[in-house]
Design a protein around this motif. Sequence first.
Motif, PDB file in Angstrom:
ATOM      1  N   UNK A 120       0.861  -1.245  -0.145  1.00  0.00           N
ATOM      2  CA  UNK A 120       0.054  -0.054  -0.080  1.00  0.00           C
ATOM      3  C   UNK A 120       0.941   1.244  -0.098  1.00  0.00           C
ATOM      4  N   UNK A 121       0.266   2.559  -0.251  1.00  0.00           N
ATOM      5  CA  UNK A 121       0.804   3.706  -0.204  1.00  0.00           C
ATOM      6  C   UNK A 121       0.398   4.246   0.993  1.00  0.00           C
ATOM      7  N   UNK A 122       1.293   4.624   1.944  1.00  0.00           N
ATOM      8  CA  UNK A 122       0.752   5.199   3.421  1.00  0.00           C
ATOM      9  C   UNK A 122       1.116   6.408   3.605  1.00  0.00           C
ATOM     10  N   UNK A 123       1.307   7.205   2.582  1.00  0.00           N
ATOM     11  CA  UNK A 123       1.284   8.871   2.798  1.00  0.00           C
ATOM     12  C   UNK A 123       2.745   9.346   2.985  1.00  0.00           C
ATOM     13  N   UNK A 124       3.818   8.448   3.232  1.00  0.00           N
ATOM     14  CA  UNK A 124       5.364   8.749   3.259  1.00  0.00           C
ATOM     15  C   UNK A 124       5.936   8.267   1.762  1.00  0.00           C
ATOM     16  N   UNK A 125       6.501   9.277   1.201  1.00  0.00           N
ATOM     17  CA  UNK A 125       7.308   8.832  -0.072  1.00  0.00           C
ATOM     18  C   UNK A 125       8.332   7.860   0.234  1.00  0.00           C
ATOM     19  N   UNK A 126       9.305   8.298   1.084  1.00  0.00           N
ATOM     20  CA  UNK A 126      10.527   7.600   1.621  1.00  0.00           C
ATOM     21  C   UNK A 126       9.885   6.163   2.119  1.00  0.00           C
ATOM     22  N   UNK A 129       9.295   4.051  -0.899  1.00  0.00           N
ATOM     23  CA  UNK A 129      10.218   3.807  -1.576  1.00  0.00           C
ATOM     24  C   UNK A 129      11.014   2.566  -1.125  1.00  0.00           C
ATOM     25  N   UNK A 130      11.136   2.698   0.241  1.00  0.00           N
ATOM     26  CA  UNK A 130      11.862   1.567   0.971  1.00  0.00           C
ATOM     27  C   UNK A 130      10.918   0.229   0.933  1.00  0.00           C
ATOM     28  N   UNK A 131       9.662   0.227   1.039  1.00  0.00           N
ATOM     29  CA  UNK A 131       8.924  -0.989   0.889  1.00  0.00           C
ATOM     30  C   UNK A 131       9.216  -1.589  -0.617  1.00  0.00           C
ATOM     31  N   UNK A 132       8.883  -0.834  -1.378  1.00  0.00           N
ATOM     32  CA  UNK A 132       9.166  -1.315  -2.813  1.00  0.00           C
ATOM     33  C   UNK A 132      10.459  -1.830  -2.996  1.00  0.00           C
ATOM     34  N   UNK A 133      11.408  -1.178  -2.583  1.00  0.00           N
ATOM     35  CA  UNK A 133      12.653  -1.778  -2.830  1.00  0.00           C
ATOM     36  C   UNK A 133      12.931  -3.048  -1.952  1.00  0.00           C
ATOM     37  N   UNK A 451       6.411  18.597   9.841  1.00  0.00           N
ATOM     38  CA  UNK A 451       7.686  17.823   8.966  1.00  0.00           C
ATOM     39  C   UNK A 451       7.210  17.703   7.587  1.00  0.00           C
ATOM     40  N   UNK A 452       8.062  17.302   6.683  1.00  0.00           N
ATOM     41  CA  UNK A 452       8.034  17.292   5.448  1.00  0.00           C
ATOM     42  C   UNK A 452       9.228  16.989   4.675  1.00  0.00           C
ATOM     43  N   UNK A 453       8.845  16.447   3.285  1.00  0.00           N
ATOM     44  CA  UNK A 453       9.968  15.808   2.567  1.00  0.00           C
ATOM     45  C   UNK A 453       9.986  16.933   1.274  1.00  0.00           C
ATOM     46  N   UNK A 469      14.218  14.818  -4.451  1.00  0.00           N
ATOM     47  CA  UNK A 469      14.834  14.211  -3.444  1.00  0.00           C
ATOM     48  C   UNK A 469      13.752  14.053  -1.892  1.00  0.00           C
ATOM     49  N   UNK A 470      13.283  12.999  -1.857  1.00  0.00           N
ATOM     50  CA  UNK A 470      12.150  12.985  -0.667  1.00  0.00           C
ATOM     51  C   UNK A 470      12.794  12.136   0.527  1.00  0.00           C
ATOM     52  N   UNK A 471      14.060  11.806   0.407  1.00  0.00           N
ATOM     53  CA  UNK A 471      14.713  11.059   1.488  1.00  0.00           C
ATOM     54  C   UNK A 471      14.586  11.328   2.691  1.00  0.00           C
ATOM     55  N   UNK A 472      14.723  12.802   3.112  1.00  0.00           N
ATOM     56  CA  UNK A 472      14.958  13.328   4.135  1.00  0.00           C
ATOM     57  C   UNK A 472      13.757  14.293   4.487  1.00  0.00           C
ATOM     58  N   UNK A 473      13.758  14.361   5.984  1.00  0.00           N
ATOM     59  CA  UNK A 473      12.416  15.031   6.514  1.00  0.00           C
ATOM     60  C   UNK A 473      12.885  16.349   7.137  1.00  0.00           C
TER      61      UNK A 473
END
Length: 1024
Positions: A120-126, A129-133, A451-453, A469-473
């Motif tokens: 699922x997509x749960x709101x957080x882009x990072x 990405x982590x779960x997809x990988x 907080x946001x990316x 670059x959405x890795x950092x918040x």
Amino acid sequence: MKRLLSVLTAAVLLPSLAWPQSFGQNKVQYATKDWKYIQSEHLDIYFYEGGEQIANFTSAVAESALVSLQRTFQFELIARIPFLVYNSHNDFQETNVTPGIQPESVGGFTEFFKGRIVLPYEGSNELFRHVVHHELLHAVLLQYFYGAGAGAVIRGITRFQLPLWLNEGLGEYESQHWDTNADNMIRDAVINDYLPPLSQLEYMAYQGGQSFYYWIERRYGRAKVTELLQELRTTRNVNVAFQNALGENLEVVSEQWQKTLKQWYWPEIERRQTPTDLASALTDHRKTSNYINNSPSLSPDGSRLAYLTDRSGLFDIHLLNAITGQDMGKLVSGQKQSGVEELKWLRPGISWAPDNNRLVFAAKSGWQDVLHVVDVQRRRIVRTYKPGFEGIWNPSWSPDGKHIAFTGMTKTRCDLYLVDVETEQLTQITDDEFSDFEPTWSPDGRWLAFSSDRGEPGENGDVPIWQHDYRNSDIYLIRPDGTSLQRITSGPSTETAPEFYHSADTLLYLSDRNGISNVYFHVLSTGEELPLTNMLVGIQQISIANSGQRLAFTSFYRGGYDIYLWRNPLEAVGKHAALTLTDAMKYRATPPDSLDAPQLASLSNEQTQGRPYQSFAFDRDFTRGIITNGTVTRGEIETPKDNLQSDGSFIVRDYKPRFSIDYVGGVTGYDPFFGLQGLGQMYLSDLTGNHQIGIGAYLNRSIANSDFALSYMYQGWRPNVYFAFGQQVSFYLSDLQGDFDLFGSIERFRFISLLSGVSYPFSRFDRIDFSAAYLYTIQDNLTYIDIPSLKSSAAIFSLEYTRDNTRWGYYGPDDNRRSSLMVSVSPGIGSIPREFATMQADFRRYKALSREWSLAWRLSGGASFGKQPQHFILGGIPNWLNREFARGLSTDDINDLTFSQFVYPVRGTNYYEQIGTRYALLNAEIRFPFIRFLLLQAPIPLFFQQVRGAIFFDAGSAWDESSGFRLFKRNRFDERVLDDVLAGFGYGIRFYSPIGLLRIDAAWNTDLQQYTKPRYLFSLGTDF
């Protein structure tokens, strides 16, 4: 009278008289999904309405990650990989790819047989990405070790299964490399001495396995990871692979790994603070035997603290006295009823109203998330806001009490919103593709910090999110009307959990810039920024009271999450001028040219310049397929030639169900009497799992002697529908004898049935089931073929209401309730009409006495009415291995075999002890831990774990209306004893054995005055 010879049944999908449901919670399809898909070079990505953007995101992220994975494995894909992407976790829980309901803690999974990735997509882009990988790693790993297709996977797994810690650890290592969360958990395990050896790493499979691969990289170089995987693939033996790749066996490597971790982490003890060094522990997960206490929320006056806890085994909201630390009890019981199915513990938020009596929290309620308002004094939910979002997190009550700010997600867009407390009017604050979380109000109500990316405001508005670059918040400020957006922090670290501290100019937040999440103090007017803590283990959430100098926080320490209260936090201003980098942060800053070379455990502070490692696998070169260190040959997968439109975007196609095999298997044998025999099973489904077909057969020389079944189920609608056709054959020994028969003749009963059913869930916890069955029965004498066959047919209709909100323990439910009410009617349709109406009720209650002990009791009963009522057969236990019979089963009436129903357990009695048209049954048990772990070396090595014990009492009766029922009578000693009631008591143990969950009971039959010798019963299955 006739005696039972045998009942030959097959473990196949044989239809029954009623809808094939039982107790259990429901997977509700709140809306029918119109699936579509796009095709990238290696992937087929399936989505539905509102999910096209996230499907494109999946394509970009997964194809980029695939380049990194191909580099690690030196392997080309041999089959395309399908993704099923859900718009939210609420929708993800409805997936039919697997039978169970996916809990909040599951962020995605890879299904083995078809190689499907479901997430699922749960709101957080990072996070996405982590779960997809991570999940893509599992799909690639399946092809790498076993090949493609269900048959190849089944054959491969029977030869070799990669240990869970090597599998999941590799997923984390490839998708996260070495992140601060994993570093924090392993540091805690090493310092507090609970890190197990590699051979026992299953319960720490993710971060434990991740640390092993990270250790390999630092000791031998990254290329050694590839070498180890190649050895595992070649040898199919962990010890041999370790010896060949690392030069030592698993045990020695484990010792080396643990020694190095101690060298990394033990020096940290002297230079950093534990949570109890600076704060008082308000919870202790070790004393309450739980894992999570989080989401602390101090009341405005600082006197009380609300928080989430799983001490009951489910998530609840509890209240503490923040002055004395006294537990003030439970405010909200979660996960037991509709409306509070989940309490969002992974991204929690509880906020108090300014009146010190109300608080708001987010919860799952059916298809959507809602905001509940609790009256603390009355301990009741008094209002619910339903804005219609698939995800809601982090509610924050405004200082004037008029609004609640929160993060809301709809159609994969995660933004900030306000809801008016009185009018329920909704105001959207942000509106873009970025992930915005944790809104908090300034004391004057003029600003929201969050907080946001999103990076630098205004610079990424037209760029697709996967190119951003959405890795950092980072921390941002914004007006409640959506204007005056300001960025407060910047840099490669992650900043979260902002909180204003008694002033609109003073902000506290968490940052992991030194490798550990610490509290930072920031003055907005001057830009001054200082750390307030120098933690040994990180801080996850913080809460500040409006009055008083108090700060509550959550920290993972000693193997669990607890809440701590820090008094006068500003006294630490200036105490920590700069925080020393962790060893992992020093290594992360190693120049990329040396990433494949061995690195020692210690790096100096001067060696901190260069590209952060976390960007290595996801930088622009990798997204373009450019690999500067190592090469990968493109695979032979056929790339679709018509997958793109003229503008370069993907062509969207409609999904059409196509069936493929989930499982196929069988065995054959030869019987001296029946000849050739065989058992076969085959299950098929489409990609979504909505369409499911089952085929099963137990072949026994001829079709007339064989069991077979064909079933179809559709689960894509809210009402699930089911159809089945099959035959079940039983053989009996008859008293009919000829001159030369010693034991009588053999009779065969063929039960042919056609069944349809509909199951409609009202919620996760209750549903109604309707079924209609047509039954055709044939009785043949196989010894005397001149005796004519007896035939009958009948129709039966059933309606059942079921409710179940139980919590599952080790081997059965251990808390809450389940119940069912059922009515079955046969109106007399058929060649030999059977008219009856049957009502049955079953009520079960489970009470957790502690996390390990529970009390269970059950009361059930039924009655059948009409010209030919059903019979209930009382006695024995289900799945009894060393079974015994009190009597034979009469076959004088062919319909008795068709409609009779077993009633159990009554331990200490035999099957067929009583038969009647009425029954009542009482069961009671105390369930407790018996053996945690037991290792025997002689006479043969045996290992037992989680052996559970039970003390039980059973009582039941079956009787006819004509004979009546009498509870007691007087025996020859003039003692009052049970008359028509069978009763038994005893004790037993339950544990998993090679043949399944085994129950061993010692049972005594009793009439309340005397009892028999003990009988030892062996059976399979879960407790009631």
